[in-house]
Design an enzyme around this catalytic site. Structure first.
Site, PDB file in Angstrom:
ATOM      1  N   TYR A   1       0.784  -1.242   0.000  1.00 33.22           N
ATOM      2  CA  TYR A   1       0.000   0.000   0.000  1.00 33.22           C
ATOM      3  C   TYR A   1       0.808   1.280   0.000  1.00 33.22           C
ATOM      4  O   TYR A   1       0.291   2.331  -0.344  1.00 33.22           O
ATOM      5  CB  TYR A   1      -0.943   0.021   1.201  1.00 33.22           C
ATOM      6  N   LEU A   2       2.041   1.209   0.445  1.00 34.87           N
ATOM      7  CA  LEU A   2       2.810   2.440   0.586  1.00 34.87           C
ATOM      8  C   LEU A   2       3.706   2.667  -0.622  1.00 34.87           C
ATOM      9  O   LEU A   2       4.564   1.833  -0.920  1.00 34.87           O
ATOM     10  CB  LEU A   2       3.643   2.370   1.861  1.00 34.87           C
TER      11      LEU A   2
END
EC number: 5.6.2.1
Length: 614
Positions: free
Chosen positions: A572-573
Site C-alpha cells: 500500500y505504501l
DNA sequence: CGATACACTTAGCAGCGGAGGC
DNA sequence: GCCTCCGCTGCTAAGTGTATCG
C-alpha cells in the site's frame, strides 16, 4: 550528505546479481576501504523498465521460455513400525490411504484438529481415498489413532534440525541447484526470477476462519493437470518422463507460466513471476500513479458524495455513503461470496448486524460501531463518529430490515466501480485504500520526523507513521507467542544497562577527580590519565546510546504487538515516499527495507530523489 | 443482466536460519 | 561455542476487478 550512497549502490548490485542468479565475489579489506566487486560474467543488468517505452495494449511479453514447475516430492511410505491404529489395534493401510493419514497425523498438535468441521471434512475425504476393504473397517473417526505417526514426524523433524553441518550443506546446495534450474525464466531476452516455481504439495486444506471446507484433502498435482504457457518459438518445458502436460499454450496477453485447477475450491492456481520482475514492478508503479491521480480529484469526489447523501434516489445515497466509508475508513470493496466460503464481508456486502448506531456513545455523537469479519476473517472493530447526514441515512437504510439483510441493498461492487470509472479513469474501490495509505504515510512522516533526531529516533518515527497506516488498513496479527517473554527480556536488558551506566558514571567521576590532583603530580601522568578519562567518557556515551536504543525498541515492540507492518509496506505504501524520506533524513535505506523489499522496490530507489512527494 | 471464469493483488502464518547474547 | 529468539521467506488462501457466457 547521503552517507550510504555507496552502500546503496552496492546493494543494488547485489540485488541485481541476485535477480540474475549470477555468482559474484566481493572482496573487502579489513578496513573496508578497498572494496571490489567482481562479476563472473558480464551480463546485462536488470531491465531498467522504468526508463523504457510502454508496450501496446494487452500484450505482456514477446518471448517467454521456462523449465516448467517443480513437482512435489513423491510420497514415501513410513517405516513399517510406524503404524496407523484403528480401535486400538494397528491396521496396515494401502499407500494412498496411508498418505492421507499422514496429512492428518502431521497436524495432530494443531488447533485445526479440535474443530468438528475440519475432522468431518477430513474423514469424508479420508474414506474416499480408502480401498473398499479399508472402507469396510474404518467407519468411525474417533477410533482412528494417528499418534504413532505424529511421533514419527516429530522425531524426523528433530533429526533434520540436529543434522550435521555437512548434511545441511548438501541439502542447501541441492535446493540452490533446483532454484537455479527452475527458479528463473527468460522473458523478452532477460532472465527473471519466478515467484513460486513449485507446485503446491498435497495435504489438508487450511481455510481461514470458519471455512466450511477446512480439512478436505488437497490432492496431488500431476503433469496432466498442468497447463503451460510459453512463447511460440521457445522450447516447451519437458514434463516428467512418461507424462504429458494438460495443455501448452502461447498466450502473451497473460503473465502466468503455468496453471492448474485446485480441487478443493475449484480455483485456478498460477505460477507467476517474482515481485522483482519487470512485469510486476511496472504494474506496481502504475498502481501508485493511479493513486496519485486520485489525489488531484479527491476534493471534488468528496464534495460530490457528500452532496449525494441528500439525493432523492436511494441507490445514489447508498452509493455515496458506501464510498464515504471506503474513503474515510479504508474499507475493502466487499464482493459477494459463495455459501461454501467463510462468511466475511467488506463495504458493499455489510449486513445490518455488522453496524450499530448510537446517537451518543462515550461522549461522541452519531456513532457507528462497525464489528464484522473482514478478509481472512480478521475482525474489524471501530467506533466512528460520522456526519449527522450519514447517520440519518444509515437509520433509513436499516429500517424494516432484519439480521442477515444487506445494509446497502441497492449496491454492489460492480455498480460502485462503474460509477467510480466515471469519476476518474482507472478508479476502483481499492485505489482509495492505496491512496489513503500512502497519503497517511506521507503526512505522518512530515509530522513525526525531527530532522535533528538520531537515526534510531527517526526510525521510531518511521515505524509510527507505518503503524498509523497499518491501523487504518486493519492489518492485524495475533500477538506473537513469545511477546510477553521478549518484553520481559528487553526490560531486563534495560535495567542492566541503567546499572552499567550508573557504575560507569561513578567511575568517571572518580577519574575526573584524579585529574584534578596538583599539576606537579599529574604532569608525567597526564597523557594516560586523559586517555583513561576519554575512554570512560566514550564508554558512557556508548552506554547511553545503547540504553536509548533499547528504550526505543521497547516502545516500538509494544506498540506493534497486534499490528503487522509488513502488509502495508509491501502493498500500500508508495515506496518512493520511503526512499525520499531516507535520502532526505540521511537514514540508510536498508534500515527500513529488507533485502526482499529492496529488490522489489528497486525501481523506486532509482526514480525518487529526496524531493519526491506522493 | 446475473453468474461464472479468469487473472492478478493482498494477506497472515509457520518454519527456518542466522545474528547476537551469554 | 552454544543457544535463543527474531526477522525473513516461502507458502497459499482470500481478496479485487474485468471479461465472457448464457
Amino acid at each position: 550528505m547521503w552517507r550510504s550512497w555507496a552502500a546503496l549502490r552496492l546493494f543494488e548490485k547485489q540485488s541485481v546479481c541476485l535477480v540474475l542468479g549470477q555468482r559474484m565475489v566481493a572482496i573487502a579489506t579489513v578496513a573496508g576501504k578497498r572494496r571490489r566487486v567482481r562479476r563472473k560474467s558480464v551480463q546485462e543488468e536488470q531491465v531498467r523498465w522504468w526508463e523504457e517505452e510502454k508496450r501496446a495494449d494487452g500484450v505482456k511479453w514477446s518471448t517467454l521460455e521456462h523449465k516448467g514447475p517443480v513437482f512435489a516430492p513423491r510420497y514415501e511410505r513410513v517405516p513399517r513400525n510406524v503404524r496407523f491404529y484403528y480401535d486400538g489395534k494397528p491396521l496396515e493401510l494401502s499407500e494412498e490411504t496411508e498418505e492421507a493419514a499422514t496429512f492428518y497425523a502431521k497436524m495432530l498438535n494443531h488447533d485445526y484438529c479440535t474443530k468438528e468441521v475440519f475432522n468431518n471434512n477430513f474423514f469424508k475425504d479420508f474414506r474416499k481415498s480408502m480401498t473398499p476393504r479399508e472402507r469396510e473397517i474404518i467407519k468411525d473417526f474417533r477410533k482412528c489413532g494417528f499418534q504413532e505417526m505424529f511421533n514419527y514426524f516429530q522425531a524426523e523433524s528433530e533429526k533434520r534440525k540436529a543434522a550435521s553441518k555437512e548434511e545441511k550443506l548438501i541439502k542447501k546446495n541441492e535446493n540452490e541447484a533446483l532454484m537455479k534450474e527452475f527458479g528463473f525464466c527468460m522473458i523478452d531476452g532477460h532472465k527473471e526470477k519466478i515467484g513460486n516455481f513449485r507446485l503446491e504439495p498435497p495435504g489438508l486444506f487450511r481455510g481461514r476462519g470458519e471455512h466450511p471446507k477446512m480439512g478436505m484433502i488437497k490432492r496431488r498435482i500431476h503433469a496432466s493437470d498442468v497447463s503451460i504457457n510459453c512463447g511460440k518459438d521457445s522450447k516447451v518445458p519437458s514434463p516428467p518422463p512418461g507424462s504429458r502436460w494438460k495443455e501448452v499454450r502461447h498466450d502473451n496477453t497473460v503473465t502466468w507460466l503455468a496453471s492448474w485447477i485446485e480441487n478443493v475450491q475449484g480455483q485456478v492456481k498460477y505460477i507467476m513471476l517474482n515481485p522483482s520482475s519487470k512485469l510486476k514492478g511496472e504494474k506496481d508503479h502504475i498502481k501508485y500513479e493511479t493513486a496519485r491521480r486520485l489525489d488531484k480529484v479527491i476534493d471534488k469526489i468528496r464534495a460530490t458524495y457528500r452532496d449525494e447523501w441528500k439525493s432523492k434516489e436511494m441507490r445514489v445515497r447508498q452509493r455515496a455513503v458506501a464510498l464515504y466509508f471506503i474513503d474515510k475508513l479504508a474499507l475493502r470493496a466487499g464482493n459477494e461470496k459463495d455459501e461454501d466460503q467463510a462468511d466475511t464481508v467488506g463495504c458493499c456486502s455489510l449486513r445490518v448486524e455488522h453496524v450499530q448506531l448510537h446517537k451518543e456513545l462515550n461522549g461522541k455523537e452519531n456513532v457507528v460501531v462497525f464489528d464484522f469479519p473482514g478478509k481472512d476473517s480478521i475482525r474489524y472493530y471501530n467506533e466512528v463518529e460520522v456526519e449527522k447526514r450519514v447517520f440519518k441515512n444509515l437509520e433509513l437504510f436499516m429500517e424494516h430490515k432484519k439480521e442477515g439483510d444487506d445494509l446497502f441493498d441497492r449496491l454492489n461492487t460492480q455498480v460502485l466501480n462503474e460509477h467510480l470509472k466515471e469519476l476518474m479513469e482507472g478508479l476502483t474501490a481499492k485505489v482509495f485504500r492505496t491512496y489513503n495509505a500512502s497519503k497517511t504515510l506521507q503526512s505522518q512522516l512530515d509530522l513525526l520526523t525531527d530532522p535533528s533526531a538520531t537515526v534510531p529516533e527517526k526510525l521510531l518515527a518511521y515505524n509510527r507513521a507505518n503503524r498509523a497506516v497499518a491501523i487504518l488498513c486493519n492489518h492485524q496479527r495475533s500477538v506473537p507467542k513469545s511477546h510477553e517473554k521478549s518484553m520481559e527480556n528487553l526490560k531486563e536488558k534495560i535495567k542492566a544497562k541503567r546499572e552499567a551506566i550508573e557504575k560507569c558514571e561513578s567511575e568517571y567521576n572518580v577519574s575526573i577527580c584524579e585529574t584534578m590532583l596538583p599539576h606537579a603530580v599529574c604532569l608525567i601522568a597526564i597523557t594516560p590519565m586523559q586517555s583513561r578519562d576519554e575512554k570512560k567518557g566514550k564508554q558512557l556515551d556508548r552506554l547511553r546510546d545503547q540504553l536509548k536504543k533499547l528504550e526505543l525498541q521497547e516502545t516500538d515492540r509494544d506498540e506493534n504487538k497486534t499490528i503487522a507492518l509488513g502488509t502495508s509496506k509491501l502493498n500500500y505504501l508508495d515506496p518512493r515516499i520511503s526512499v525520499a524520506w531516507c535520502k532526505k533524513n540521511d537514514v540508510p535505506i536498508e534500515k527500513i527495507f529488507n533485502k526482499t523489499q529492496r529488490t522489489k522496490f528497486l525501481w523506486a530507489v532509482h526514480m525518487a530523489d529526496e524531493n519526491y512527494r506522493f
